[in-house]
Motif scaffolding. Structure first.
Motif, PDB file in Angstrom:
ATOM      1  N   GLU A   2       1.260 -63.369  26.209  1.00 53.31           N
ATOM      2  CA  GLU A   2       1.733 -61.991  25.976  1.00 53.31           C
ATOM      3  C   GLU A   2       3.190 -62.002  25.481  1.00 53.31           C
ATOM      4  OE1 GLU A   2       1.191 -58.114  25.532  1.00 53.31           O
ATOM      5  OE2 GLU A   2      -0.321 -59.634  25.899  1.00 53.31           O
ATOM      6  N   THR A   3       3.946 -62.991  25.955  1.00 55.13           N
ATOM      7  CA  THR A   3       5.370 -63.100  25.591  1.00 55.13           C
ATOM      8  C   THR A   3       5.552 -63.168  24.072  1.00 55.13           C
ATOM      9  OG1 THR A   3       5.715 -64.283  27.642  1.00 55.13           O
ATOM     10  CG2 THR A   3       7.470 -64.463  26.026  1.00 55.13           C
ATOM     11  N   LYS A   6       5.449 -59.735  22.825  1.00 56.28           N
ATOM     12  CA  LYS A   6       6.545 -58.904  23.384  1.00 56.28           C
ATOM     13  C   LYS A   6       7.895 -59.234  22.750  1.00 56.28           C
ATOM     14  CE  LYS A   6       6.851 -58.685  27.880  1.00 56.28           C
ATOM     15  NZ  LYS A   6       6.595 -59.181  29.253  1.00 56.28           N
ATOM     16  N   ARG A   7       8.027 -60.446  22.197  1.00 55.25           N
ATOM     17  CA  ARG A   7       9.317 -60.829  21.618  1.00 55.25           C
ATOM     18  C   ARG A   7       9.637 -59.974  20.393  1.00 55.25           C
ATOM     19  NH1 ARG A   7      11.469 -61.906  17.535  1.00 55.25           N
ATOM     20  NH2 ARG A   7       9.424 -61.849  16.555  1.00 55.25           N
ATOM     21  N   ARG A   8      10.744 -59.277  20.454  1.00 55.77           N
ATOM     22  CA  ARG A   8      11.203 -58.483  19.318  1.00 55.77           C
ATOM     23  C   ARG A   8      12.697 -58.723  19.147  1.00 55.77           C
ATOM     24  NH1 ARG A   8       8.562 -54.157  17.590  1.00 55.77           N
ATOM     25  NH2 ARG A   8       9.669 -54.737  15.689  1.00 55.77           N
ATOM     26  N   THR A 106      12.729 -63.912  26.131  1.00 58.79           N
ATOM     27  CA  THR A 106      11.856 -62.750  26.349  1.00 58.79           C
ATOM     28  C   THR A 106      11.223 -62.831  27.736  1.00 58.79           C
ATOM     29  OG1 THR A 106      11.367 -62.737  23.984  1.00 58.79           O
ATOM     30  CG2 THR A 106       9.867 -61.474  25.397  1.00 58.79           C
ATOM     31  N   ASP A 107      10.759 -64.028  28.076  1.00 57.97           N
ATOM     32  CA  ASP A 107      10.125 -64.237  29.378  1.00 57.97           C
ATOM     33  C   ASP A 107      11.103 -63.987  30.529  1.00 57.97           C
ATOM     34  OD1 ASP A 107       7.449 -64.985  30.158  1.00 57.97           O
ATOM     35  OD2 ASP A 107       8.396 -66.642  31.225  1.00 57.97           O
ATOM     36  N   SER A 151      13.883 -50.760  25.569  1.00 57.95           N
ATOM     37  CA  SER A 151      12.773 -51.701  25.388  1.00 57.95           C
ATOM     38  C   SER A 151      12.120 -51.470  24.032  1.00 57.95           C
ATOM     39  CB  SER A 151      11.752 -51.546  26.512  1.00 57.95           C
ATOM     40  OG  SER A 151      11.159 -50.281  26.412  1.00 57.95           O
ATOM     41  N   ARG A 152      11.543 -52.514  23.481  1.00 59.02           N
ATOM     42  CA  ARG A 152      10.844 -52.413  22.200  1.00 59.02           C
ATOM     43  C   ARG A 152       9.370 -52.715  22.427  1.00 59.02           C
ATOM     44  NH1 ARG A 152      13.298 -54.891  16.947  1.00 59.02           N
ATOM     45  NH2 ARG A 152      11.853 -53.321  16.169  1.00 59.02           N
ATOM     46  N   GLU A 153       8.535 -52.078  21.599  1.00 55.79           N
ATOM     47  CA  GLU A 153       7.084 -52.257  21.733  1.00 55.79           C
ATOM     48  C   GLU A 153       6.663 -53.675  21.370  1.00 55.79           C
ATOM     49  OE1 GLU A 153       4.860 -49.655  19.167  1.00 55.79           O
ATOM     50  OE2 GLU A 153       5.901 -47.923  20.015  1.00 55.79           O
ATOM     51  N   ALA A 154       5.638 -54.160  22.066  1.00 54.04           N
ATOM     52  CA  ALA A 154       4.991 -55.402  21.642  1.00 54.04           C
ATOM     53  C   ALA A 154       4.359 -55.129  20.278  1.00 54.04           C
ATOM     54  CB  ALA A 154       3.927 -55.795  22.648  1.00 54.04           C
TER      55      ALA A 154
END
Ligand SMILES: Cc1cc2nc3c(=O)[nH]c(=O)nc-3n(C[C@H](O)[C@H](O)[C@H](O)COP(=O)(O)O)c2cc1C
Length: 174
Positions: A2-3, A6-8, A106-107, A151-154
């Protein structure tokens, strides 16, 4: 995994500090990357001096993330450590390290950004100068770090038009 999604890129950070322990964990992730012939020629320079952020911003006008970054890491290659010298593998090796580092950040719940240095001559010269890089140590990029202000969207960027079977243009997966 998932990471990965999620990384942006995060370009604005709060004033919450990034600890040396967090940086060590991130660098460890970088050093876990694959490298050609297992050269591991990477060098990591922890950047804690805001004057360096300022100097880099002067040569890279879109480096405004450096205004609020709480820490940064310059990813370089020591070309003398390459096992297949002169082929340019270091770029791929250090890019793999950089991506691992972004994922680890990110994690850890941190925001991060890859700021390109190589192949821009002025940015390379700037980082060689401010970090006193010796001959044969080449900068690839800077990772900026901090707690994100929002926060930013995945993201899912899967593009089926860019995936082919066996030959270019042969549809796959549709
Ligand atoms: C080699 C490389 C260099 C980059 N350099 C910059 C940069 O100098 N400044 C910046 O704001 N973003 C930079 N980025 C981040 C990209 O703009 C960003 O990854 C892209 O827009 C996709 O957005 P995302 O990271 O949120 O998925 C760079 C990314 C890569 C891979």
């Amino acid at each position: 995994m998932e990471t990965i999604f999620k990384r942006r890129s995060v370009r604005k950070y709060t004033d919450t500090a990034v600890s040396d322990e967090q940086l060590k964990q991130i660098i460890k992730a970088g050093m876990a990357a694959p490298s050609a012939k297992n050269s591991q020629e990477w060098i990591f320079i922890v950047l804690r001096d805001p004057a360096i952020y300022q100097t880099f911003s002067e040569v890279h006008v879109n480096a405004f993330a450096m205004k609020t970054a709480q820490a940064a890491i310059l990813v370089c290659a020591d070309l003398s450590k390459e096992k297949d010298p002169g082929q340019g593998w270091w770029i791929q090796d250090c890019a793999a390290a950089m991506e691992n580092m972004l994922l680890e950040a990110t994690d850890l719940g941190l925001g991060s950004l890859w700021l390109g240095v190589h192949p821009k001559e002025d940015r390379i010269a700037c980082m060689k100068d401010v970090c006193s890089l010796p001959e044969g140590v080449e900068p690839l990029g800077i990772m900026a770090l901090g707690e994100p202000t929002k926060s930013r969207e995945a993201i899912d960027r899967y593009l089926e038009d860019q995936v082919f079977l066996n030959t270019y243009g042969n549809t796959w997966g549709k």
